[in-house]
Scaffold this motif. Structure first.
Motif, mmCIF file in Angstrom:
data_model
loop_
_atom_site.group_PDB
_atom_site.id
_atom_site.type_symbol
_atom_site.label_atom_id
_atom_site.label_comp_id
_atom_site.label_asym_id
_atom_site.label_seq_id
_atom_site.Cartn_x
_atom_site.Cartn_y
_atom_site.Cartn_z
ATOM 1 N N ASN A 39 0.868 -1.202 0.004
ATOM 2 C CA ASN A 39 -0.018 -0.095 -0.129
ATOM 3 C C ASN A 39 0.820 1.293 0.133
ATOM 4 N N LEU A 40 0.341 2.425 0.128
ATOM 5 C CA LEU A 40 1.118 3.708 -0.042
ATOM 6 C C LEU A 40 1.888 3.858 1.109
ATOM 7 N N GLN A 41 1.883 3.053 2.120
ATOM 8 C CA GLN A 41 2.750 3.266 3.378
ATOM 9 C C GLN A 41 4.017 2.266 3.340
ATOM 10 N N TYR A 84 2.570 -1.806 -6.609
ATOM 11 C CA TYR A 84 1.574 -1.192 -6.124
ATOM 12 C C TYR A 84 0.530 -1.290 -6.985
ATOM 13 N N ILE A 85 -0.664 -1.123 -6.304
ATOM 14 C CA ILE A 85 -1.954 -1.090 -7.388
ATOM 15 C C ILE A 85 -2.409 0.155 -7.344
ATOM 16 N N THR A 101 -6.997 10.124 0.269
ATOM 17 C CA THR A 101 -6.751 11.083 1.562
ATOM 18 C C THR A 101 -5.647 11.743 1.432
ATOM 19 N N GLU A 102 -5.254 12.374 2.512
ATOM 20 C CA GLU A 102 -4.013 13.484 2.372
ATOM 21 C C GLU A 102 -2.779 12.706 2.318
ATOM 22 N N ALA A 103 -2.817 11.290 3.040
ATOM 23 C CA ALA A 103 -1.508 10.476 2.564
ATOM 24 C C ALA A 103 -1.425 10.114 1.335
ATOM 25 N N ASN A 104 -2.559 9.703 0.609
ATOM 26 C CA ASN A 104 -2.619 9.256 -0.800
ATOM 27 C C ASN A 104 -2.157 10.463 -1.835
#
Length: 127
Positions: A39-41, A84-85, A101-104
C-alpha cells in the motif's frame, strides 16, 4: 474414560481453521512464486502469484490481465506498477472519483510515475 473411541474437543472449529490456514500458507509459499503487493505506506497487504492476487488470509481477491488489475467480479481496479496497485488519475475513465486521503495525495506527489494508491479496493485498508 475407558472404551471411548473419540475425544472431546471444545475448540474443534478454531483448531481446524488454524490448521487449515497453516497448511494453506505452507502450500502457498512452497508451490507458488509470489511478489509482494504494497500500500502507499509500503506495507505488504497481499501477494501476487502469476496473475492472481491474494490477501493476507490467503484468499483470492483479484487477478491481473497484463498490468491491469481486476477484482473477482471483474471490476477494473487499477494498474500493477512496481508492487503497487494504482491509478495515474484521481478518477476512473467513467468519471467516478477515487478516494484520495491526504496520505494518498502525498504519495502521488512523491511518486507521480506510480499514481494514486487504490490497493484498499482489494485489501480493505484505507490509509
Amino acid at each position: 474414560m475407558e472404551g471411548c473411541a473419540s475425544a472431546i474437543n471444545l475448540n474443534k472449529q478454531i483448531s481446524r481453521k488454524r490448521y487449515k490456514k497453516l497448511i494453506e500458507a505452507m502450500n502457498f509459499t512452497k508451490n507458488a512464486k509470489f511478489s509482494n503487493v504494497k500500500n502507499l505506506q509500503h506495507k505488504v497487504v497481499g501477494w501476487k502469484s502469476s496473475n492472481l492476487l491474494f490477501n493476507q488470509d490467503y484468499e483470492l481477491v483479484g487477478y491481473m490481465d497484463g498490468t491491469k488489475v481486476f477484482n473477482i467480479v471483474n471490476e477494473y481496479i487499477g494498474e500493477f506498477i512496481n508492487g503497487y496497485i494504482s491509478l495515474k488519475d484521481n478518477r476512473y475513465e467513467s468519471g467516478e472519483p477515487i478516494l484520495t486521503t491526504e496520505a494518498n495525495i502525498e504519495f502521488y506527489k512523491q511518486n507521480p510515475y506510480i499514481g494514486f494508491d487504490v490497493s484498499f479496493r482489494l485489501f480493505g485498508e484505507i490509509v
